[in-house]
Every structure is written in structure tokens, then in C-alpha cells.
Motif scaffolding. Structure first.
Motif, PDB file in Angstrom:
ATOM      1  N   ALA A 211       0.833  -1.207   0.000  1.00  0.00           N
ATOM      2  CA  ALA A 211       0.000   0.000   0.000  1.00  0.00           C
ATOM      3  C   ALA A 211       0.868   1.257   0.000  1.00  0.00           C
ATOM      4  CB  ALA A 211      -0.929  -0.007   1.204  1.00  0.00           C
ATOM      5  N   LYS A 212       1.924   1.240   0.792  1.00  0.00           N
ATOM      6  CA  LYS A 212       2.828   2.389   0.844  1.00  0.00           C
ATOM      7  C   LYS A 212       3.474   2.636  -0.521  1.00  0.00           C
ATOM      8  CE  LYS A 212       6.736   4.272   3.387  1.00  0.00           C
ATOM      9  NZ  LYS A 212       7.724   4.037   4.464  1.00  0.00           N
ATOM     10  N   ALA A 213       3.885   1.558  -1.187  1.00  0.00           N
ATOM     11  CA  ALA A 213       4.497   1.693  -2.517  1.00  0.00           C
ATOM     12  C   ALA A 213       3.520   2.277  -3.533  1.00  0.00           C
ATOM     13  CB  ALA A 213       4.998   0.336  -2.998  1.00  0.00           C
ATOM     14  N   LEU A 214       2.222   2.011  -3.335  1.00  0.00           N
ATOM     15  CA  LEU A 214       1.201   2.524  -4.256  1.00  0.00           C
ATOM     16  C   LEU A 214       0.669   3.891  -3.835  1.00  0.00           C
ATOM     17  CD1 LEU A 214      -0.924  -0.680  -4.922  1.00  0.00           C
ATOM     18  CD2 LEU A 214       1.030   0.189  -6.199  1.00  0.00           C
ATOM     19  N   GLY A 215       1.001   4.297  -2.618  1.00  0.00           N
ATOM     20  CA  GLY A 215       0.499   5.578  -2.129  1.00  0.00           C
ATOM     21  C   GLY A 215      -0.978   5.534  -1.765  1.00  0.00           C
TER      22      GLY A 215
ATOM     23  N   GLU B 274      -0.748   1.492 -10.777  1.00  0.00           N
ATOM     24  CA  GLU B 274      -0.567   0.661  -9.583  1.00  0.00           C
ATOM     25  C   GLU B 274      -0.004  -0.707  -9.956  1.00  0.00           C
ATOM     26  OE1 GLU B 274      -4.159   2.633  -6.925  1.00  0.00           O
ATOM     27  OE2 GLU B 274      -4.608   0.932  -8.218  1.00  0.00           O
ATOM     28  N   ILE B 275      -0.473  -1.251 -11.058  1.00  0.00           N
ATOM     29  CA  ILE B 275       0.068  -2.526 -11.535  1.00  0.00           C
ATOM     30  C   ILE B 275       1.546  -2.357 -11.864  1.00  0.00           C
ATOM     31  CG2 ILE B 275      -0.024  -4.233 -13.400  1.00  0.00           C
ATOM     32  CD1 ILE B 275      -3.100  -3.758 -13.444  1.00  0.00           C
ATOM     33  N   GLY B 276       1.892  -1.238 -12.495  1.00  0.00           N
ATOM     34  CA  GLY B 276       3.296  -0.964 -12.806  1.00  0.00           C
ATOM     35  C   GLY B 276       4.147  -0.832 -11.555  1.00  0.00           C
TER      36      GLY B 276
ATOM     37  N   LEU C  68       7.767  -5.890  -6.875  1.00  0.00           N
ATOM     38  CA  LEU C  68       7.893  -7.340  -6.768  1.00  0.00           C
ATOM     39  C   LEU C  68       8.832  -7.943  -7.804  1.00  0.00           C
ATOM     40  CD1 LEU C  68       4.115  -8.106  -6.131  1.00  0.00           C
ATOM     41  CD2 LEU C  68       5.953  -7.999  -4.444  1.00  0.00           C
ATOM     42  N   GLU C  69       9.367  -7.093  -8.681  1.00  0.00           N
ATOM     43  CA  GLU C  69      10.277  -7.518  -9.750  1.00  0.00           C
ATOM     44  C   GLU C  69       9.644  -8.622 -10.599  1.00  0.00           C
ATOM     45  OE1 GLU C  69      13.752  -8.548  -7.448  1.00  0.00           O
ATOM     46  OE2 GLU C  69      14.449  -6.471  -7.443  1.00  0.00           O
ATOM     47  N   LEU C  70       8.444  -8.332 -11.088  1.00  0.00           N
ATOM     48  CA  LEU C  70       7.690  -9.305 -11.871  1.00  0.00           C
ATOM     49  C   LEU C  70       8.015  -9.188 -13.358  1.00  0.00           C
ATOM     50  CD1 LEU C  70       4.175  -8.805 -10.240  1.00  0.00           C
ATOM     51  CD2 LEU C  70       5.859 -10.581  -9.707  1.00  0.00           C
TER      52      LEU C  70
ATOM     53  N   VAL D 244       3.019 -10.549 -14.684  1.00  0.00           N
ATOM     54  CA  VAL D 244       2.034  -9.475 -14.512  1.00  0.00           C
ATOM     55  C   VAL D 244       0.732  -9.863 -15.206  1.00  0.00           C
ATOM     56  CG1 VAL D 244       1.462  -7.082 -15.105  1.00  0.00           C
ATOM     57  CG2 VAL D 244       3.737  -7.639 -14.217  1.00  0.00           C
ATOM     58  N   THR D 245       0.849 -10.338 -16.429  1.00  0.00           N
ATOM     59  CA  THR D 245      -0.336 -10.759 -17.180  1.00  0.00           C
ATOM     60  C   THR D 245      -1.042 -11.903 -16.467  1.00  0.00           C
ATOM     61  OG1 THR D 245       0.661 -10.079 -19.262  1.00  0.00           O
ATOM     62  CG2 THR D 245      -1.154 -11.667 -19.399  1.00  0.00           C
TER      63      THR D 245
END
Length: 66
Positions: A21-25, A45-47, A53-55, A60-61
Motif C-alpha cells: 500500500a505504501k508503494a502505491l500511495g 498501480e500494476i506498474g 515485486l520484480e515481476l 504481470v499478465t
């Protein structure tokens, strides 16, 4: 959206909902609502989660798009 897959990736990186949540603000409650498919993740947010998470693009898909 595959919530269990996202949760597994968070665990793999030893991160919790608060970290994400913090990473997404956003608040933890807002993040929970997104994970539980009550609201949708924005592309930004997905980005941010991809970076956190280094996906790979494939992962991601797999997680976010059915």
C-alpha cells in the motif's frame, strides 16, 4: 485478477499489505479492496507492483489479467 498469486509474490519478497500500500500511495484498506476485487487496480498501480515485486511481463499478465 488472481489474489492468491499476488499474495504469493508478496510473501516471496517478504512484504505485507502495508508495504505494498505504501508503494502505491494508498491505504491498507484500499489495497485490500483491490486484492479482493472490490475495486480495480489502476495501470499505474500494476506498474508499481511490477517494479516492487520484480515481476516479469508474463507474470504481470498471469496475475492481473484473466
Amino acid at each position: 485478477m488472481k489474489p492468491n498469486e499476488l499474495k504469493a509474490e508478496l510473501q516471496r519478497k517478504n512484504l505485507n499489505y502495508q508495504d505494498a500500500a505504501k508503494a502505491l500511495g494508498i491505504s491498507v484498506v484500499a489495497f485490500q479492496r483491490k486484492v479482493n476485487a472490490i475495486t480495480e487496480f489502476k495501470s499505474s498501480e500494476i506498474g508499481a507492483l511490477r517494479d516492487l515485486l520484480e515481476l516479469s511481463p508474463e507474470r504481470v499478465t498471469e496475475i492481473f489479467f484473466n
